[in-house]
Design an enzyme around this catalytic site. Sequence first.
Site, PDB file in Angstrom:
ATOM      1  N   HIS A 125       4.653  -4.894  10.319  1.00  0.00           N
ATOM      2  CA  HIS A 125       5.178  -4.310  11.566  1.00  0.00           C
ATOM      3  C   HIS A 125       5.387  -5.358  12.650  1.00  0.00           C
ATOM      4  O   HIS A 125       4.699  -6.374  12.679  1.00  0.00           O
ATOM      5  CB  HIS A 125       4.190  -3.267  12.125  1.00  0.00           C
ATOM      6  CG  HIS A 125       4.073  -2.028  11.313  1.00  0.00           C
ATOM      7  ND1 HIS A 125       4.804  -0.892  11.568  1.00  0.00           N
ATOM      8  CD2 HIS A 125       3.297  -1.736  10.242  1.00  0.00           C
ATOM      9  CE1 HIS A 125       4.477   0.054  10.688  1.00  0.00           C
ATOM     10  NE2 HIS A 125       3.557  -0.439   9.865  1.00  0.00           N
TER      11      HIS A 125
ATOM     12  N   HIS B 202       0.850  -1.201   0.000  1.00  0.00           N
ATOM     13  CA  HIS B 202       0.000   0.000   0.000  1.00  0.00           C
ATOM     14  C   HIS B 202       0.877   1.239   0.000  1.00  0.00           C
ATOM     15  O   HIS B 202       2.101   1.136   0.115  1.00  0.00           O
ATOM     16  CB  HIS B 202      -1.011  -0.017   1.140  1.00  0.00           C
ATOM     17  CG  HIS B 202      -0.431   0.040   2.539  1.00  0.00           C
ATOM     18  ND1 HIS B 202       0.367  -0.948   3.056  1.00  0.00           N
ATOM     19  CD2 HIS B 202      -0.559   0.972   3.508  1.00  0.00           C
ATOM     20  CE1 HIS B 202       0.706  -0.629   4.296  1.00  0.00           C
ATOM     21  NE2 HIS B 202       0.170   0.541   4.599  1.00  0.00           N
TER      22      HIS B 202
ATOM     23  N   ASP C  31       5.698   4.521   5.258  1.00  0.00           N
ATOM     24  CA  ASP C  31       6.551   3.513   5.904  1.00  0.00           C
ATOM     25  C   ASP C  31       6.567   2.184   5.135  1.00  0.00           C
ATOM     26  O   ASP C  31       7.139   1.194   5.599  1.00  0.00           O
ATOM     27  CB  ASP C  31       6.145   3.304   7.376  1.00  0.00           C
ATOM     28  CG  ASP C  31       4.714   2.812   7.535  1.00  0.00           C
ATOM     29  OD1 ASP C  31       3.805   3.374   6.884  1.00  0.00           O
ATOM     30  OD2 ASP C  31       4.510   1.852   8.292  1.00  0.00           O
ATOM     31  N   HIS C  32       5.968   2.182   3.950  1.00  0.00           N
ATOM     32  CA  HIS C  32       6.006   0.980   3.093  1.00  0.00           C
ATOM     33  C   HIS C  32       6.611   1.254   1.712  1.00  0.00           C
ATOM     34  O   HIS C  32       6.958   0.328   0.998  1.00  0.00           O
ATOM     35  CB  HIS C  32       4.608   0.375   2.961  1.00  0.00           C
ATOM     36  CG  HIS C  32       4.069  -0.062   4.296  1.00  0.00           C
ATOM     37  ND1 HIS C  32       4.040  -1.365   4.699  1.00  0.00           N
ATOM     38  CD2 HIS C  32       3.615   0.678   5.350  1.00  0.00           C
ATOM     39  CE1 HIS C  32       3.578  -1.428   5.936  1.00  0.00           C
ATOM     40  NE2 HIS C  32       3.308  -0.209   6.361  1.00  0.00           N
TER      41      HIS C  32
ATOM     42  N   ASP D  93      -0.209  -4.015   6.175  1.00  0.00           N
ATOM     43  CA  ASP D  93      -0.852  -3.536   7.408  1.00  0.00           C
ATOM     44  C   ASP D  93      -2.304  -3.995   7.494  1.00  0.00           C
ATOM     45  O   ASP D  93      -3.137  -3.319   8.091  1.00  0.00           O
ATOM     46  CB  ASP D  93      -0.795  -2.003   7.477  1.00  0.00           C
ATOM     47  CG  ASP D  93       0.603  -1.493   7.760  1.00  0.00           C
ATOM     48  OD1 ASP D  93       1.511  -2.310   7.982  1.00  0.00           O
ATOM     49  OD2 ASP D  93       0.793  -0.255   7.752  1.00  0.00           O
TER      50      ASP D  93
ATOM     51  N   HIS E 127      -7.552  -1.015   5.647  1.00  0.00           N
ATOM     52  CA  HIS E 127      -6.507  -0.101   6.164  1.00  0.00           C
ATOM     53  C   HIS E 127      -6.359   1.081   5.203  1.00  0.00           C
ATOM     54  O   HIS E 127      -6.407   2.232   5.605  1.00  0.00           O
ATOM     55  CB  HIS E 127      -5.206  -0.877   6.303  1.00  0.00           C
ATOM     56  CG  HIS E 127      -4.041  -0.084   6.794  1.00  0.00           C
ATOM     57  ND1 HIS E 127      -3.953   0.403   8.076  1.00  0.00           N
ATOM     58  CD2 HIS E 127      -2.902   0.315   6.162  1.00  0.00           C
ATOM     59  CE1 HIS E 127      -2.806   1.071   8.218  1.00  0.00           C
ATOM     60  NE2 HIS E 127      -2.147   1.035   7.074  1.00  0.00           N
TER      61      HIS E 127
ATOM     62  N   HIS F 154       1.345   3.885   2.001  1.00  0.00           N
ATOM     63  CA  HIS F 154       1.847   4.623   3.164  1.00  0.00           C
ATOM     64  C   HIS F 154       3.375   4.744   3.134  1.00  0.00           C
ATOM     65  O   HIS F 154       4.065   3.819   2.719  1.00  0.00           O
ATOM     66  CB  HIS F 154       1.403   3.958   4.466  1.00  0.00           C
ATOM     67  CG  HIS F 154      -0.035   4.233   4.802  1.00  0.00           C
ATOM     68  ND1 HIS F 154      -0.763   3.459   5.671  1.00  0.00           N
ATOM     69  CD2 HIS F 154      -0.876   5.215   4.367  1.00  0.00           C
ATOM     70  CE1 HIS F 154      -1.997   3.953   5.771  1.00  0.00           C
ATOM     71  NE2 HIS F 154      -2.091   5.016   4.980  1.00  0.00           N
TER      72      HIS F 154
HETATM   73 FE    FE Z   1       2.614   0.637   8.167  1.00  0.00          FE
HETATM   74 ZN    ZN Z   2      -0.050   1.515   6.592  1.00  0.00          ZN
END
Ligand code: FE
Ligand code: ZN
Length: 239
Positions: free
Chosen positions: A169, A54, A58-59, A131, A112, A56
């Site tokens: 995570h 996805h 942090d990905h 996530d 999400h 985001h």
């Molecule tokens: Fe994440």
């Molecule tokens: Zn995420």
Amino acid sequence: MEIKIIPCLNDNYSYLIFNKNKKIACVVDPSEAKPIIDVIEKNKIDLKYILNTHHHYDHVGGNKELKEKYNSKIVGFKYDKDRIPEIDITVEDNQIWKNENFEIKIYHIPGHTSGHIAFHFFKEKKIFTGDTLFSLGCGKIFEGTYEQMFNSLNKIKKLPKDTQIYCGHEYTLQNGNFCLANDASNLKLRKKITKVKKKLQNNLPSIPTILADEIECNIFLKAKNLESFSKLRDLKDNF
Ligand code: FE
Ligand code: ZN
């Protein structure tokens, strides 16, 4: 198939996937480039593909730098093509995407985010859930509905029970405490948490987890209907 689990940022995991010849490697969700580059250089791996679950940060944070350095192709969901940085190859729900080494089935699992997908290496029985499904938990609902998240988890639940789950995570222990607070008599859950604690104490990831364990221990997968799932999701947000 070999998988290197690469801790990134605070509690993210990126996964470097390759076979014996190390030639056609993929990385799932590179949060940042540096830790991935270190592993690639040390092992002389040829990074051909970047797979994003996805959009985001942090990905996808490492997308640009890795692509520039290794000339990798970025794979992401068709309807997220405008928000996955540097995307090259778009995939859609239920598609089987093949490269030189791997065959991967794509599942659209919204909740999400609206464009969240999972990468299922079905021959190897490994799935990368980003996530959406965590060990002992599930992702926060940011863009989708409770119903979408519930359905997405149910899709994953139907896979073979010995499927290994690689999530985005290291939230397993916090998630486990929430499960325990709502499912105190679950002995399998207690055992799982003990195992997880041991791993973390030894500086090892609690990932991968096995679908069979999640079905027995993860309270979000145990939810019988949408109503109880939604209640749990709300409780978890304030836990
Ligand atoms: Fe994440
Ligand atoms: Zn995420």
